[in-house]
Design a protein around this motif. Structure first.
Motif, PDB file in Angstrom:
ATOM      1  N   GLY A   1      -6.584  -3.811  47.241  1.00  0.00           N
ATOM      2  CA  GLY A   1      -6.040  -2.654  46.783  1.00  0.00           C
ATOM      3  C   GLY A   1      -4.605  -2.677  46.936  1.00  0.00           C
ATOM      4  N   PHE A   2      -4.043  -2.704  48.229  1.00  0.00           N
ATOM      5  CA  PHE A   2      -2.440  -2.865  48.414  1.00  0.00           C
ATOM      6  C   PHE A   2      -1.811  -3.828  47.325  1.00  0.00           C
ATOM      7  CE2 PHE A   2       1.122  -4.569  50.854  1.00  0.00           C
ATOM      8  CZ  PHE A   2       1.727  -3.265  51.211  1.00  0.00           C
ATOM      9  N   PHE A   3      -2.355  -5.152  47.413  1.00  0.00           N
ATOM     10  CA  PHE A   3      -1.346  -6.013  46.515  1.00  0.00           C
ATOM     11  C   PHE A   3      -1.454  -5.669  45.008  1.00  0.00           C
ATOM     12  CE2 PHE A   3      -1.328  -8.522  50.524  1.00  0.00           C
ATOM     13  CZ  PHE A   3       0.087  -8.608  50.743  1.00  0.00           C
ATOM     14  N   ARG A   4      -2.771  -5.145  44.621  1.00  0.00           N
ATOM     15  CA  ARG A   4      -2.681  -4.838  43.331  1.00  0.00           C
ATOM     16  C   ARG A   4      -1.504  -3.748  42.810  1.00  0.00           C
ATOM     17  NH1 ARG A   4      -7.283  -2.448  43.429  1.00  0.00           N
ATOM     18  NH2 ARG A   4      -8.659  -4.157  43.395  1.00  0.00           N
ATOM     19  N   SER A   5      -1.807  -2.671  43.891  1.00  0.00           N
ATOM     20  CA  SER A   5      -0.490  -1.837  43.464  1.00  0.00           C
ATOM     21  C   SER A   5       0.806  -2.427  43.596  1.00  0.00           C
ATOM     22  CB  SER A   5      -0.888  -0.564  44.677  1.00  0.00           C
ATOM     23  OG  SER A   5       0.257   0.226  44.249  1.00  0.00           O
ATOM     24  N   LEU A   6       1.056  -3.310  44.463  1.00  0.00           N
ATOM     25  CA  LEU A   6       2.302  -3.757  44.528  1.00  0.00           C
ATOM     26  C   LEU A   6       2.680  -4.783  43.360  1.00  0.00           C
ATOM     27  CD1 LEU A   6       4.963  -4.599  45.959  1.00  0.00           C
ATOM     28  CD2 LEU A   6       3.447  -6.166  47.713  1.00  0.00           C
ATOM     29  N   LYS A   7       1.699  -5.553  42.826  1.00  0.00           N
ATOM     30  CA  LYS A   7       1.909  -6.174  41.760  1.00  0.00           C
ATOM     31  C   LYS A   7       2.234  -5.477  40.614  1.00  0.00           C
ATOM     32  CE  LYS A   7      -0.225 -10.225  40.954  1.00  0.00           C
ATOM     33  NZ  LYS A   7      -1.574 -10.967  40.775  1.00  0.00           N
ATOM     34  N   ASN A   8       1.704  -4.379  40.491  1.00  0.00           N
ATOM     35  CA  ASN A   8       2.022  -3.615  39.262  1.00  0.00           C
ATOM     36  C   ASN A   8       3.460  -2.866  39.311  1.00  0.00           C
ATOM     37  OD1 ASN A   8      -0.716  -3.570  38.097  1.00  0.00           O
ATOM     38  ND2 ASN A   8      -1.252  -1.865  39.201  1.00  0.00           N
ATOM     39  N   ALA A   9       3.797  -2.784  40.580  1.00  0.00           N
ATOM     40  CA  ALA A   9       5.203  -2.293  40.979  1.00  0.00           C
ATOM     41  C   ALA A   9       6.137  -3.261  40.418  1.00  0.00           C
ATOM     42  CB  ALA A   9       5.354  -1.664  42.396  1.00  0.00           C
ATOM     43  N   ILE A  10       5.966  -4.534  40.835  1.00  0.00           N
ATOM     44  CA  ILE A  10       6.730  -5.579  40.586  1.00  0.00           C
ATOM     45  C   ILE A  10       6.929  -5.840  38.995  1.00  0.00           C
ATOM     46  CG2 ILE A  10       7.086  -8.246  40.781  1.00  0.00           C
ATOM     47  CD1 ILE A  10       5.763  -7.902  43.615  1.00  0.00           C
ATOM     48  N   ASN A  11       5.836  -5.638  38.410  1.00  0.00           N
ATOM     49  CA  ASN A  11       5.741  -5.816  36.744  1.00  0.00           C
ATOM     50  C   ASN A  11       6.667  -4.924  36.122  1.00  0.00           C
ATOM     51  OD1 ASN A  11       3.969  -8.222  37.036  1.00  0.00           O
ATOM     52  ND2 ASN A  11       2.351  -6.903  36.922  1.00  0.00           N
ATOM     53  N   GLU A  12       6.595  -3.286  36.568  1.00  0.00           N
ATOM     54  CA  GLU A  12       7.200  -2.471  36.140  1.00  0.00           C
ATOM     55  C   GLU A  12       8.666  -2.624  36.318  1.00  0.00           C
ATOM     56  OE1 GLU A  12       5.978   1.036  38.228  1.00  0.00           O
ATOM     57  OE2 GLU A  12       3.977   0.957  37.325  1.00  0.00           O
ATOM     58  N   LEU A  13       9.107  -3.501  37.442  1.00  0.00           N
ATOM     59  CA  LEU A  13      10.485  -3.570  37.545  1.00  0.00           C
ATOM     60  C   LEU A  13      10.843  -5.070  36.641  1.00  0.00           C
ATOM     61  CD1 LEU A  13      10.729  -2.912  41.420  1.00  0.00           C
ATOM     62  CD2 LEU A  13      11.902  -1.716  39.305  1.00  0.00           C
ATOM     63  N   ASN A  14       9.766  -5.774  36.262  1.00  0.00           N
ATOM     64  CA  ASN A  14      10.416  -6.722  35.276  1.00  0.00           C
ATOM     65  C   ASN A  14      10.748  -7.903  36.174  1.00  0.00           C
ATOM     66  OD1 ASN A  14       9.841  -5.578  32.639  1.00  0.00           O
ATOM     67  ND2 ASN A  14      11.711  -4.635  32.741  1.00  0.00           N
ATOM     68  N   TRP A  15      10.049  -8.023  37.238  1.00  0.00           N
ATOM     69  CA  TRP A  15      10.046  -9.258  38.065  1.00  0.00           C
ATOM     70  C   TRP A  15       9.017  -9.957  38.061  1.00  0.00           C
ATOM     71  CZ3 TRP A  15      11.557  -6.331  43.314  1.00  0.00           C
ATOM     72  CH2 TRP A  15      12.858  -5.412  43.015  1.00  0.00           C
ATOM     73  N   LYS A  16       9.079 -11.149  38.768  1.00  0.00           N
ATOM     74  CA  LYS A  16       7.722 -12.091  38.732  1.00  0.00           C
ATOM     75  C   LYS A  16       7.578 -12.323  40.016  1.00  0.00           C
ATOM     76  CE  LYS A  16       8.694 -14.587  34.120  1.00  0.00           C
ATOM     77  NZ  LYS A  16       8.845 -15.537  33.557  1.00  0.00           N
ATOM     78  N   THR A  17       6.104 -12.214  40.230  1.00  0.00           N
ATOM     79  CA  THR A  17       5.920 -12.469  41.874  1.00  0.00           C
ATOM     80  C   THR A  17       6.245 -13.624  42.341  1.00  0.00           C
ATOM     81  OG1 THR A  17       3.584 -12.822  41.276  1.00  0.00           O
ATOM     82  CG2 THR A  17       4.144 -10.560  41.829  1.00  0.00           C
ATOM     83  N   GLU A  18       6.189 -14.785  41.609  1.00  0.00           N
ATOM     84  CA  GLU A  18       6.284 -16.134  41.972  1.00  0.00           C
ATOM     85  C   GLU A  18       7.959 -16.474  42.300  1.00  0.00           C
ATOM     86  OE1 GLU A  18       5.778 -16.364  37.365  1.00  0.00           O
ATOM     87  OE2 GLU A  18       4.813 -15.194  39.171  1.00  0.00           O
TER      88      GLU A  18
END
Length: 413
Positions: A110-127
């Protein structure tokens, strides 16, 4: 693999909004001078919801956890804060390891799902992001599994597995989280040694302090509540908790030297509130103060102290307040621990009431100018900029290894 990356993700123990002077907050600000940063608040859990629902802050956190409101807010041009859209199970009371691990994994998802969504909203890539995990050992176990960042660092600033909340499951989980990290950073040699038991690349990067706001040669107006207290004033500034501070020692000092005024500045937890200190006429509780008020209080004390308990929780602890005391040029007495050795000769170290009384008596003697200036200079070199530069050295080496995998750089280990 490119050595270029987009941003830092700081997974924090403390909420940004509380502004309690956390290391993670300071490091996030320093990181943001070079790259964009996303500071991630801890997820709220079920138990905390029930404890905080009667407060405005608690209701706000619950709404954000349920997805009502803006979970990611912009603090500056290069800094954002994300409050996870998830509610964690309160599971540290569970003794069944299988059930605990199952629910902890659910919390991590749940934590990392929310975090990945935030990263996507900022147009960053997690990798292309680098993670600094501020001792979130339980959630952090799944950083690489569910986030897959470019690099993942684990930061140790306390021996948390000796704290009752973390002790049972932390003793088996934190070593696993440390082992999975690309590098481990600590704010003392003691904690770096602990990290090295589980990860060879574990380094002491030092401790930062906002010493710019502490000017020993400035003239600060004496606070009214402190002005009502006679001299000599022996003071402590910080959170008053019986888990870390020796209440019995403070009582013994106050009783042994009744002409000394023991001044305690900071919020109290239950052990202090219920202690016999409140019945002593030469002990004064002045309550919480705003950070920008602290220099004026410290300047108008005669001697500053850190009466720390010596236990597994505190033995490797680096007290930030020591740098604050020294930056103000104040004579300082502290409990003798391994982490405090680095402050010799600027701090008088003691164990027990007799040694403390003797050290404070020495500290009350007229202070030599050269000794005062030497103490100030000692504090001023402990900056967040230096800490982050130490991280950068290891970060760049690791990125070079990814760029040139055939090069063996083991000599640095």
């Amino acid at each position: 693999m490119s050595r270029r990356f987009e941003a830092y993700i700081v997974i924090a123990q403390q909420e940004w909004e509380l502004n309690l002077g956390s290391n993670a907050r300071n490091m996030a600000v320093e990181f943001s001078k070079t790259k964009p940063v996303l500071y991630v608040n801890p997820a709220i859990d079920i138990k905390s919801i029930f404890k905080q629902i009667g407060t405005d802050h608690g209701r706000k956190r619950l709404k954000l956890a349920l997805g009502f409101g803006k979970n990611t807010i912009k603090i500056s041009e290069t800094l954002w804060v994300h409050t996870p859209k998830t509610i964690s199970y309160s599971i540290n009371w569970l003794t069944n390891v299988f059930i605990y691990d199952f629910l902890n994994r659910r919390n991590g998802k749940g934590f990392f799902r929310s975090l990945k969504n935030a990263i996507n909203e900022l147009n960053w890539k997690t990798e292309n992001c680098i993670v600094l995990n501020d001792s979130q050992m339980f959630t952090g176990l799944f950083t690489k599994k569910y986030l897959q960042p470019l690099l993942s660092f684990y930061y140790i600033r306390d021996n948390l597995i000796e704290h009752p909340y973390f002790k049972f499951h932390g003793r088996r989980i934190e070593p696993l989280t440390i082992e999975l990290a690309d590098a481990v950073f600590a704010n003392s040699a003691y904690l770096a040694d602990y990290g090295r038991n589980h990860n060879q690349l574990s380094l002491d990067i030092g401790q930062g302090c906002e010493t710019d706001m502490y000017e020993a040669n400035a003239s600060y107006k004496e606070p009214a509540d402190l002005g009502a207290i006679s001299y000599p004033r022996i003071g402590y500034v910080g959170f008053l908790t019986g888990e870390r501070l020796d209440i019995c020692l403070l009582e013994q000092i106050a009783k042994a030297k009744k002409d000394w005024q023991i001044v305690l500045i900071g919020p109290e937890e239950m052990m202090f509130q219920q202690s016999g200190l409140h019945s002593l006429t030469n002990v004064h509780f002045l309550g919480s103060k705003k950070p920008d008020q602290l220099p004026s209080y410290i300047q108008h004390l005669d001697v500053c102290i850190n009466p720390q308990l010596v236990n597994e929780l505190t033995v490797g602890n680096y007290p930030r307040k020591i740098d604050e005391y020294l930056a103000m040029g104040k004579p300082t007495v502290a409990t003798d621990t391994p982490a405090m050795k680095m402050f010799i000769p600027h701090v008088e170290l003691a164990v027990g009431v007799e040694a403390y009384v003797g050290a404070i008596e020495n500290a009350l003697q007229p202070q030599r100018v050269e000794k005062k200036n030497s103490a100030i200079n000692c504090a001023k070199i402990h900056t967040w900029e230096t800490c982050i530069k130490n991280i950068f050295k290891i970060q760049n080496q690791l990125l070079d290894e990814q760029l040139y995998p055939a090069i063996i750089l083991s000599q640095k280990y």
